[in-house]
Design a protein around this motif. Sequence first.
Motif, PDB file in Angstrom:
ATOM      1  N   TYR A   1     -15.362   2.579   8.855  1.00 15.42           N
ATOM      2  CA  TYR A   1     -14.694   3.130   7.683  1.00 15.42           C
ATOM      3  C   TYR A   1     -14.439   2.040   6.637  1.00 15.42           C
ATOM      4  O   TYR A   1     -14.662   2.255   5.436  1.00 15.42           O
ATOM      5  CB  TYR A   1     -13.363   3.777   8.091  1.00 15.42           C
ATOM      6  CG  TYR A   1     -12.609   4.353   6.927  1.00 15.42           C
ATOM      7  CD1 TYR A   1     -12.939   5.595   6.407  1.00 15.42           C
ATOM      8  CD2 TYR A   1     -11.575   3.642   6.325  1.00 15.42           C
ATOM      9  CE1 TYR A   1     -12.267   6.124   5.322  1.00 15.42           C
ATOM     10  CE2 TYR A   1     -10.893   4.165   5.247  1.00 15.42           C
ATOM     11  CZ  TYR A   1     -11.238   5.401   4.748  1.00 15.42           C
ATOM     12  OH  TYR A   1     -10.568   5.908   3.662  1.00 15.42           O
TER      13      TYR A   1
ATOM     14  N   HIS B   1     -12.478  15.163   4.157  1.00 11.12           N
ATOM     15  CA  HIS B   1     -11.747  13.906   4.014  1.00 11.12           C
ATOM     16  C   HIS B   1     -10.428  13.925   4.769  1.00 11.12           C
ATOM     17  O   HIS B   1      -9.878  12.867   5.082  1.00 11.12           O
ATOM     18  CB  HIS B   1     -11.515  13.589   2.529  1.00 11.12           C
ATOM     19  CG  HIS B   1     -10.703  14.609   1.814  1.00 11.12           C
ATOM     20  ND1 HIS B   1     -11.259  15.778   1.345  1.00 11.12           N
ATOM     21  CD2 HIS B   1      -9.390  14.645   1.491  1.00 11.12           C
ATOM     22  CE1 HIS B   1     -10.309  16.498   0.755  1.00 11.12           C
ATOM     23  NE2 HIS B   1      -9.168  15.842   0.838  1.00 11.12           N
TER      24      HIS B   1
ATOM     25  N   THR C   1       0.832  -1.208   0.000  1.00 11.31           N
ATOM     26  CA  THR C   1       0.000   0.000   0.000  1.00 11.31           C
ATOM     27  C   THR C   1       0.862   1.251   0.000  1.00 11.31           C
ATOM     28  O   THR C   1       0.597   2.213  -0.731  1.00 11.31           O
ATOM     29  CB  THR C   1      -0.935  -0.006   1.225  1.00 11.31           C
ATOM     30  OG1 THR C   1      -1.730  -1.194   1.205  1.00 11.31           O
ATOM     31  CG2 THR C   1      -1.852   1.193   1.214  1.00 11.31           C
TER      32      THR C   1
ATOM     33  N   GLY D   1      -7.034   0.753   6.180  1.00 10.49           N
ATOM     34  CA  GLY D   1      -8.033   0.649   7.233  1.00 10.49           C
ATOM     35  C   GLY D   1      -8.098  -0.756   7.804  1.00 10.49           C
ATOM     36  O   GLY D   1      -8.194  -0.947   9.017  1.00 10.49           O
TER      37      GLY D   1
ATOM     38  N   THR E   1     -16.161   2.185   3.029  1.00 11.48           N
ATOM     39  CA  THR E   1     -15.280   2.295   1.867  1.00 11.48           C
ATOM     40  C   THR E   1     -15.448   1.101   0.939  1.00 11.48           C
ATOM     41  O   THR E   1     -15.439   1.242  -0.290  1.00 11.48           O
ATOM     42  CB  THR E   1     -13.813   2.416   2.314  1.00 11.48           C
ATOM     43  OG1 THR E   1     -13.685   3.514   3.218  1.00 11.48           O
ATOM     44  CG2 THR E   1     -12.890   2.645   1.125  1.00 11.48           C
TER      45      THR E   1
ATOM     46  N   CYS F   1      -6.625   1.581  -1.797  1.00 11.92           N
ATOM     47  CA  CYS F   1      -5.434   1.814  -0.987  1.00 11.92           C
ATOM     48  C   CYS F   1      -5.829   2.169   0.445  1.00 11.92           C
ATOM     49  O   CYS F   1      -5.306   1.614   1.410  1.00 11.92           O
ATOM     50  CB  CYS F   1      -4.623   2.944  -1.636  1.00 11.92           C
ATOM     51  SG  CYS F   1      -3.232   3.551  -0.683  1.00 11.92           S
ATOM     52  N   ARG F   2      -6.787   3.088   0.585  1.00 13.29           N
ATOM     53  CA  ARG F   2      -7.240   3.488   1.928  1.00 13.29           C
ATOM     54  C   ARG F   2      -7.969   2.345   2.626  1.00 13.29           C
ATOM     55  O   ARG F   2      -7.898   2.199   3.847  1.00 13.29           O
ATOM     56  CB  ARG F   2      -8.136   4.720   1.824  1.00 13.29           C
ATOM     57  CG  ARG F   2      -7.377   5.942   1.329  1.00 13.29           C
ATOM     58  CD  ARG F   2      -8.220   7.190   1.305  1.00 13.29           C
ATOM     59  NE  ARG F   2      -7.493   8.264   0.647  1.00 13.29           N
ATOM     60  CZ  ARG F   2      -7.844   8.832  -0.498  1.00 13.29           C
ATOM     61  NH1 ARG F   2      -8.950   8.430  -1.114  1.00 13.29           N
ATOM     62  NH2 ARG F   2      -7.120   9.787  -1.021  1.00 13.29           N
TER      63      ARG F   2
ATOM     64  N   CYS G   1       1.114   4.202  -2.841  1.00  5.84           N
ATOM     65  CA  CYS G   1       0.931   5.611  -2.495  1.00  5.84           C
ATOM     66  C   CYS G   1       2.091   6.458  -3.024  1.00  5.84           C
ATOM     67  O   CYS G   1       1.900   7.614  -3.409  1.00  5.84           O
ATOM     68  CB  CYS G   1       0.790   5.773  -0.987  1.00  5.84           C
ATOM     69  SG  CYS G   1      -0.785   5.153  -0.340  1.00  5.84           S
TER      70      CYS G   1
ATOM     71  N   HIS H   1     -10.253  12.034   8.227  1.00  6.91           N
ATOM     72  CA  HIS H   1      -9.855  10.620   8.310  1.00  6.91           C
ATOM     73  C   HIS H   1      -8.345  10.506   8.504  1.00  6.91           C
ATOM     74  O   HIS H   1      -7.876   9.675   9.292  1.00  6.91           O
ATOM     75  CB  HIS H   1     -10.285   9.867   7.046  1.00  6.91           C
ATOM     76  CG  HIS H   1      -9.754   8.461   7.007  1.00  6.91           C
ATOM     77  ND1 HIS H   1     -10.183   7.486   7.880  1.00  6.91           N
ATOM     78  CD2 HIS H   1      -8.817   7.882   6.208  1.00  6.91           C
ATOM     79  CE1 HIS H   1      -9.533   6.351   7.621  1.00  6.91           C
ATOM     80  NE2 HIS H   1      -8.702   6.578   6.617  1.00  6.91           N
ATOM     81  N   HIS H   2      -7.580  11.342   7.802  1.00  6.78           N
ATOM     82  CA  HIS H   2      -6.127  11.332   7.995  1.00  6.78           C
ATOM     83  C   HIS H   2      -5.780  11.732   9.422  1.00  6.78           C
ATOM     84  O   HIS H   2      -4.834  11.198  10.010  1.00  6.78           O
ATOM     85  CB  HIS H   2      -5.457  12.285   7.007  1.00  6.78           C
ATOM     86  CG  HIS H   2      -5.601  11.848   5.578  1.00  6.78           C
ATOM     87  ND1 HIS H   2      -5.853  12.729   4.547  1.00  6.78           N
ATOM     88  CD2 HIS H   2      -5.540  10.619   5.003  1.00  6.78           C
ATOM     89  CE1 HIS H   2      -5.932  12.053   3.409  1.00  6.78           C
ATOM     90  NE2 HIS H   2      -5.754  10.785   3.671  1.00  6.78           N
TER      91      HIS H   2
ATOM     92  N   GLU I   1      -0.126   9.089   3.254  1.00  8.87           N
ATOM     93  CA  GLU I   1      -0.545   7.690   3.290  1.00  8.87           C
ATOM     94  C   GLU I   1       0.637   6.748   3.054  1.00  8.87           C
ATOM     95  O   GLU I   1       0.690   5.649   3.623  1.00  8.87           O
ATOM     96  CB  GLU I   1      -1.648   7.457   2.268  1.00  8.87           C
ATOM     97  CG  GLU I   1      -2.962   8.120   2.686  1.00  8.87           C
ATOM     98  CD  GLU I   1      -3.980   8.211   1.571  1.00  8.87           C
ATOM     99  OE1 GLU I   1      -3.712   7.683   0.473  1.00  8.87           O
ATOM    100  OE2 GLU I   1      -5.035   8.831   1.791  1.00  8.87           O
TER     101      GLU I   1
ATOM    102  N   ARG J   1      -9.130   4.597  -3.327  1.00  8.32           N
ATOM    103  CA  ARG J   1     -10.042   4.080  -2.292  1.00  8.32           C
ATOM    104  C   ARG J   1      -9.602   2.694  -1.837  1.00  8.32           C
ATOM    105  O   ARG J   1      -9.654   2.376  -0.645  1.00  8.32           O
ATOM    106  CB  ARG J   1     -11.472   4.017  -2.833  1.00  8.32           C
ATOM    107  CG  ARG J   1     -12.183   5.349  -2.804  1.00  8.32           C
ATOM    108  CD  ARG J   1     -13.695   5.168  -2.829  1.00  8.32           C
ATOM    109  NE  ARG J   1     -14.344   6.467  -2.971  1.00  8.32           N
ATOM    110  CZ  ARG J   1     -14.923   6.884  -4.070  1.00  8.32           C
ATOM    111  NH1 ARG J   1     -14.946   6.120  -5.142  1.00  8.32           N
ATOM    112  NH2 ARG J   1     -15.493   8.067  -4.121  1.00  8.32           N
TER     113      ARG J   1
END
Length: 200
Positions: free
Chosen positions: A134, A87, A18, A190, A138, A185-186, A22, A90-91, A40, A183
């Motif tokens: 999350y 957004h 991941t 998560g 997602t 990736c996030r 990024c 979330h970070h 990320e 998405r």
Amino acid sequence: MHGPASSGWLLVALCAATGAYCLLRMRSSVEEQRRAAGGEALMGFAMAAMAVPAAVFTPPTWAWPVYAVVFGAAGLSALWAARSGRHHLHHLVGNGAMVYMAVVMAGPPAHGHGHGTSGIPVLTGALLLYFTGYVLLTGVRLIPVVAVAGGGPATGGGPATRGGRAVGGDPAAGWGDRPELARACRLSMGIAMLAMLVTL
């Protein structure tokens, strides 16, 4: 955070892959995407390092305060950026979770396993609930995006996707701009965060 070696190595692989994607996203032509992807990538590689089984490598005691400082600073940056978009919140939560895990890992071993009179600490439980929600949200959002992305070329006509986003040029930059991959990736991070919080 030191579970079975096999699951630990799977977590390392997921977080490192991941983080590497990024880095690819940082070649985007959109400054906002580059900034988010950089944060990320940092988190992905840091989580990969944290997930290495203890039998193979145990970080020195000074590593955890460094983690806390780095992600505390990243959290402040995310808080400042949140003025322009939700957004970034979330970070902020993700960076806060990294600081929390670093503080727990720096403490006595009893704290690292969540053994106490009240069971799972309140903050750990709150983070588990947040990242569970999350991941589910997602994952649901990812399904229609993939369907649209698959049907896009068929409905566009001619050399489509040239008007919205350049197809020619650097192919790596194009991959970095794909929203469904960002998405995914996030979502991966998560899931990894959930796995790490469960083992606290």
